[in-house]
Design an enzyme around this catalytic site. Structure first.
Site, PDB file in Angstrom:
ATOM      1  N   ASP A 161     120.379 121.962  96.979  1.00 17.52           N
ATOM      2  CA  ASP A 161     119.233 122.488  97.719  1.00 17.52           C
ATOM      3  C   ASP A 161     118.984 123.936  97.291  1.00 17.52           C
ATOM      4  O   ASP A 161     119.890 124.768  97.366  1.00 17.52           O
ATOM      5  CB  ASP A 161     119.530 122.431  99.224  1.00 17.52           C
TER       6      ASP A 161
ATOM      7  N   ASN B 174     131.413 119.198 105.136  1.00 19.57           N
ATOM      8  CA  ASN B 174     130.721 120.399 104.678  1.00 19.57           C
ATOM      9  C   ASN B 174     131.637 121.100 103.680  1.00 19.57           C
ATOM     10  O   ASN B 174     132.579 121.795 104.059  1.00 19.57           O
ATOM     11  CB  ASN B 174     130.420 121.315 105.871  1.00 19.57           C
TER      12      ASN B 174
ATOM     13  N   GLU C   6     129.359 114.874 100.991  1.00 19.76           N
ATOM     14  CA  GLU C   6     127.956 114.925 101.388  1.00 19.76           C
ATOM     15  C   GLU C   6     127.849 115.359 102.843  1.00 19.76           C
ATOM     16  O   GLU C   6     128.525 114.810 103.720  1.00 19.76           O
ATOM     17  CB  GLU C   6     127.326 113.545 101.193  1.00 19.76           C
TER      18      GLU C   6
ATOM     19  N   LEU D 173     125.061 118.949  91.331  1.00 18.69           N
ATOM     20  CA  LEU D 173     123.860 118.437  90.692  1.00 18.69           C
ATOM     21  C   LEU D 173     122.672 118.505  91.638  1.00 18.69           C
ATOM     22  O   LEU D 173     122.692 117.903  92.716  1.00 18.69           O
ATOM     23  CB  LEU D 173     124.086 116.998  90.226  1.00 18.69           C
TER      24      LEU D 173
END
Length: 230
Positions: free
Chosen positions: A150, A127, A96, A147
């Site tokens: 963005d 990242n 994340e 899932l």
């Protein structure tokens, strides 16, 4: 004498963190400079910090145990919780970009509330668009999950999308032969984008309907979940 007050950020019945008491940035720029530790290579990752039961110490690393599932943009960690019980012997991690404190606390809370399970899941702030080869060796992963990524609607920001033709080169490198990428979105245009990228990449092919029906992981995607549990 002051009375001890219950912690309002913790659910009384489950002992897990309540998302509404945590604030996180809605977006993070995946192309900006990073401000978190980055391992030089997969061999420099100390798994004992996140999986104390599976990897008791960095000096006693078991080469047969490696992270096999990666959940990119893991949100509140709901998928990992479900996968942990479905694949209890499989180490998996969420990656994340935003600092989701709630994910860490949810995993730790689940371990305390249910001794034994959930020792095979964790989360790292990183990242994945830049550093997934720093965490995974060639052909190490068997499943990758994307899932509700963005959508980056503006055309000038499409290069920030986590599924793209050049990033699929990176994912193909860390996936083993027969490894699977799972994608899902509620944005039709993004769904078509991801599908097109995968179909046009020489290292990937679509699963058949028979293979999808036999995949227990796919069934998890059709189980409705409250947004704060995703």
């Amino acid at each position: 004498m002051l009375e001890n007050k219950a912690n309002p950020t913790i659910n009384k019945s489950t002992g897990l963190p309540r998302k509404r008491f945590y604030r996180a940035r809605a977006h993070s720029n995946p192309l900006s400079d990073s401000h978190f530790p980055i391992p030089l290579s997969p061999s420099h990752v100390d798994h004992s910090l996140r999986y104390p039961q599976l990897f008791p110490s960095s000096d006693q690393f078991d080469s047969s145990k490696k992270i096999q599932f990666v959940d990119i943009g893991c949100g509140f960690g709901g998928l990992k919780i479900s996968l942990s019980t479905l694949f209890p012997e499989t180490p998996m991690i969420g990656m994340e970009l935003m600092d989701k404190v709630t994910v860490k606390e949810r995993i730790l809370g689940s371990r305390v509330a249910n001794p034994g399970p959930y020792q095979n899941i964790s989360v790292v702030r990183t990242n994945s668009m830049k550093y997934i080869p720093n965490y995974s060796e060639k052909g190490q992963l068997s499943k990758m999950f994307f899932l509700f990524p963005d959508p980056h609607f503006k055309e000038k920001n499409h290069r920030r999308r986590v599924i793209s033709c050049h990033l699929l080169d990176e994912y193909a490198y860390v996936l083993q032969v027969g490894g699977i990428i799972y994608t899902i979105t509620d944005v039709e245009e993004l769904g078509e984008w991801m599908k097109s990228c995968l179909e046009n990449h020489p290292m990937f092919e679509a699963l058949s309907e028979k293979e999808l029906d036999a995949d227990h992981v796919v069934k998890l995607f059709w189980v409705p979940q409250p947004k704060d549990k995703r």
